[in-house]
Scaffold this motif. Sequence first.
Motif, mmCIF file in Angstrom:
data_model
loop_
_atom_site.group_PDB
_atom_site.id
_atom_site.type_symbol
_atom_site.label_atom_id
_atom_site.label_comp_id
_atom_site.label_asym_id
_atom_site.label_seq_id
_atom_site.Cartn_x
_atom_site.Cartn_y
_atom_site.Cartn_z
ATOM 1 N N UNK A 146 -12.892 22.647 0.558
ATOM 2 C CA UNK A 146 -13.540 23.529 1.509
ATOM 3 C C UNK A 146 -13.653 24.903 0.965
ATOM 4 N N UNK A 147 -12.330 25.400 0.500
ATOM 5 C CA UNK A 147 -12.531 26.949 -0.307
ATOM 6 C C UNK A 147 -13.303 26.971 -1.470
ATOM 7 N N UNK A 148 -13.107 25.988 -2.313
ATOM 8 C CA UNK A 148 -13.870 25.954 -3.645
ATOM 9 C C UNK A 148 -15.324 25.922 -3.362
ATOM 10 N N UNK A 149 -15.878 25.001 -2.418
ATOM 11 C CA UNK A 149 -17.470 25.033 -1.895
ATOM 12 C C UNK A 149 -17.577 26.579 -1.431
ATOM 13 N N UNK A 150 -16.881 27.118 -0.906
ATOM 14 C CA UNK A 150 -17.371 28.420 -0.002
ATOM 15 C C UNK A 150 -17.161 29.482 -1.095
ATOM 16 N N UNK B 52 -22.576 23.871 -12.393
ATOM 17 C CA UNK B 52 -21.682 22.722 -12.485
ATOM 18 C C UNK B 52 -20.834 22.382 -11.329
ATOM 19 N N UNK B 53 -19.538 23.238 -11.523
ATOM 20 C CA UNK B 53 -18.793 23.076 -10.674
ATOM 21 C C UNK B 53 -18.963 23.482 -9.118
ATOM 22 N N UNK B 54 -19.976 24.241 -8.797
ATOM 23 C CA UNK B 54 -20.456 24.741 -7.539
ATOM 24 C C UNK B 54 -21.145 23.390 -6.880
ATOM 25 N N UNK B 55 -21.963 22.652 -7.706
ATOM 26 C CA UNK B 55 -22.614 21.500 -6.946
ATOM 27 C C UNK B 55 -21.617 20.362 -6.906
ATOM 28 N N UNK B 56 -20.837 20.039 -7.750
ATOM 29 C CA UNK B 56 -19.882 19.302 -7.389
ATOM 30 C C UNK B 56 -18.963 19.340 -6.229
ATOM 31 N N UNK B 57 -18.454 20.720 -6.303
ATOM 32 C CA UNK B 57 -17.737 20.997 -4.934
ATOM 33 C C UNK B 57 -18.540 20.822 -3.562
ATOM 34 N N UNK B 58 -19.729 21.058 -3.658
ATOM 35 C CA UNK B 58 -20.655 21.072 -2.599
ATOM 36 C C UNK B 58 -20.770 19.643 -2.306
ATOM 37 N N UNK C 176 -18.742 17.044 -3.122
ATOM 38 C CA UNK C 176 -17.506 16.398 -2.569
ATOM 39 C C UNK C 176 -17.162 16.887 -1.156
ATOM 40 N N UNK C 177 -17.628 18.278 -0.848
ATOM 41 C CA UNK C 177 -17.354 18.840 0.519
ATOM 42 C C UNK C 177 -18.387 18.367 1.523
ATOM 43 N N UNK D 72 -20.841 8.273 -4.739
ATOM 44 C CA UNK D 72 -20.210 7.882 -3.381
ATOM 45 C C UNK D 72 -18.747 7.709 -3.764
ATOM 46 N N UNK D 73 -17.968 8.598 -2.998
ATOM 47 C CA UNK D 73 -16.367 8.726 -3.191
ATOM 48 C C UNK D 73 -15.673 7.260 -2.580
ATOM 49 N N UNK D 74 -14.736 6.982 -3.206
ATOM 50 C CA UNK D 74 -14.014 5.823 -2.749
ATOM 51 C C UNK D 74 -13.065 5.817 -1.535
#
Length: 213
Positions: A137-141, A162-168, A170-171, A211-213
């Motif tokens: 949640x913090x990384x997404x924000x 890249x990392x912003x999209x991944x964080x979004x 996953x969150x 899709x996360x396991x």
Amino acid sequence: MTATPFETNLYQHLTPFFAEHGYTLLPEKKQYRRNVAIGFLNVILSPSFYGEETVLDVNFGCRNDQIEQIAQQFLNTSPDGRPDANTLISSIGKFNGFQYFRYKINSDEELAHICEQIEQFFDTQGFSFLESACTLPSLDRLLNEHPNQPCQYVYNQVHRCYKGLIAARLNHNPYFDGLIDSYRHLFTRQTQNPYEQLNFERLIAYLQHYSAN
């Protein structure tokens, strides 16, 4: 890699303080690191030598393994550096709003005084930021709060896309599709490299079906 006399002196000052907070000195990586369940927190010490004067830059940040395991599949980074890649990184100066701030040291007395300042920063701000920053949640924000502006918690703004999209993703950020549009636009401003652009589109396709396991 052999530590310089300055670095040896620096580590002697700071190691007891960081050890109290669970950080281990990794001199070959010029950093203190604390491993946590989701990755690691670290403080990187980078001295530069100019005659009698030493200029010290202090960066700190964190790695979220879940984000990096996806990101490093698409980033054009050295395989050797991938296990040590930070998700967030900033400097004490940048964190406090001073873009080009560095510590300047000309004597052992100045070094001791600056080490006290570094310890005070981490006691009052740095450690608490690191403790909270590495969660999804913090990384997404932190990465995505202002998608159309440079992020102050990364140096490479292409990697931020890249990392912003991944964080979004996953969150489960409800604005994920809008972030894709924002980062596509930001990405084309940051690089015209067709290889990079192709990799970014590959990441988007991957995340849209992830899709996360």
